[in-house]
Motif scaffolding. Sequence first.
Motif, PDB file in Angstrom:
ATOM      1  N   LYS A  51       0.860  -1.187   0.000  1.00  0.00           N
ATOM      2  CA  LYS A  51       0.000   0.000   0.000  1.00  0.00           C
ATOM      3  C   LYS A  51       0.889   1.228   0.000  1.00  0.00           C
ATOM      4  CE  LYS A  51      -3.736   2.425   2.359  1.00  0.00           C
ATOM      5  NZ  LYS A  51      -4.744   2.400   3.441  1.00  0.00           N
ATOM      6  N   GLY A  53       2.276   5.095   0.327  1.00  0.00           N
ATOM      7  CA  GLY A  53       1.999   6.194   1.238  1.00  0.00           C
ATOM      8  C   GLY A  53       2.418   5.911   2.661  1.00  0.00           C
ATOM      9  N   GLN A  55       2.491   7.816   5.449  1.00  0.00           N
ATOM     10  CA  GLN A  55       1.594   8.264   6.512  1.00  0.00           C
ATOM     11  C   GLN A  55       0.405   7.316   6.648  1.00  0.00           C
ATOM     12  OE1 GLN A  55       0.889  12.508   6.749  1.00  0.00           O
ATOM     13  NE2 GLN A  55      -1.192  12.181   7.475  1.00  0.00           N
ATOM     14  N   ASP A  56      -0.125   6.881   5.511  1.00  0.00           N
ATOM     15  CA  ASP A  56      -1.227   5.918   5.540  1.00  0.00           C
ATOM     16  C   ASP A  56      -0.773   4.592   6.138  1.00  0.00           C
ATOM     17  OD1 ASP A  56      -2.890   7.763   4.344  1.00  0.00           O
ATOM     18  OD2 ASP A  56      -2.541   7.017   2.321  1.00  0.00           O
ATOM     19  N   ARG A  57       0.480   4.214   5.868  1.00  0.00           N
ATOM     20  CA  ARG A  57       1.028   2.979   6.408  1.00  0.00           C
ATOM     21  C   ARG A  57       1.045   3.033   7.940  1.00  0.00           C
ATOM     22  NH1 ARG A  57       5.763   3.150   3.358  1.00  0.00           N
ATOM     23  NH2 ARG A  57       4.435   2.971   1.530  1.00  0.00           N
ATOM     24  N   ALA A  59      -0.876   4.980   9.877  1.00  0.00           N
ATOM     25  CA  ALA A  59      -2.260   4.994  10.364  1.00  0.00           C
ATOM     26  C   ALA A  59      -2.866   3.595  10.336  1.00  0.00           C
ATOM     27  CB  ALA A  59      -3.090   5.954   9.511  1.00  0.00           C
ATOM     28  N   ASP A  60      -2.610   2.846   9.281  1.00  0.00           N
ATOM     29  CA  ASP A  60      -3.137   1.487   9.180  1.00  0.00           C
ATOM     30  C   ASP A  60      -2.555   0.583  10.277  1.00  0.00           C
ATOM     31  OD1 ASP A  60      -4.605   2.221   6.994  1.00  0.00           O
ATOM     32  OD2 ASP A  60      -3.289   1.270   5.513  1.00  0.00           O
ATOM     33  N   ARG A 144       1.550  14.149  -2.321  1.00  0.00           N
ATOM     34  CA  ARG A 144       0.338  13.715  -1.632  1.00  0.00           C
ATOM     35  C   ARG A 144      -0.737  14.805  -1.563  1.00  0.00           C
ATOM     36  NH1 ARG A 144      -1.056  10.049   2.518  1.00  0.00           N
ATOM     37  NH2 ARG A 144      -2.594  10.880   3.951  1.00  0.00           N
ATOM     38  N   GLU A 149      -6.933  10.890  -3.243  1.00  0.00           N
ATOM     39  CA  GLU A 149      -6.697   9.456  -3.096  1.00  0.00           C
ATOM     40  C   GLU A 149      -5.302   9.118  -3.591  1.00  0.00           C
ATOM     41  OE1 GLU A 149      -9.979   7.813  -5.447  1.00  0.00           O
ATOM     42  OE2 GLU A 149     -10.807   7.046  -3.579  1.00  0.00           O
TER      43      GLU A 149
END
Length: 227
Positions: A51, A53, A55-57, A59-60, A144, A149
């Motif tokens: 996946k 990103g 920052q998204d990593r 958060a997940d 980003r 998205e």
Amino acid sequence: MPTSPKALLFGAIGTLAETSELQRQAFNAAFRDAGLDWSWGREEYREMLRKPGGQDRIADYADKTGVEVDAGRLHAAKVAHFRARVQEDGLDPRPGVAELIADAKAADVRLGFVTTTGSDTVDLLFEGLEGKIARDDFAFIGDRDMVTEGKPSAEIYRLALQHLSLSAAEAVAIEDTPESAQAALAAQITCVGFPGEAARGRTFPEDVKHVVDRLEPVFCGLVNAAA
């Protein structure tokens, strides 16, 4: 694949320089500083890279472990550690990248950097590649903040095409992971797979006709572009 594309679109940090191990170490350093007992191993991090990103990593992972964190602040701390490592040692272009960029410029083929990583990481990449690959080489540079998205959404690719006033058929994308390749294909752009260490041996979508370890003009349709 077009025989003479009007643009080459490098799709990620990892298409220009191999940084995955440095970034993994920087994540773990940021976690230690924040008092978290997180430590991402090499294989675990390879899976996380499915996946895009950073920052998204974070958060997940926080959701998965049930820990409440400020993902943005943690990611900024990671970037600071990454910066220190890059400033100390610099970065080297991946095999064939600098040569392909030179060939594209000589053939009047425009260049795009179609990433959805943070602008601070983009800045740091070009700082680390100073004297080897220049920011000014690129007619479009994504980040980003430009999209709602991240990949595998095609949003950033469509934005790049709009900025460059090109159709999908006039460009070739270069991507380092199967997920990011999906973004290029979703935008109907021909894509060359250029897996780094984190994606080595993984299967790219079947519409990615070429998966290579070194970039050559032939794979990106530039062989006779300047003739």
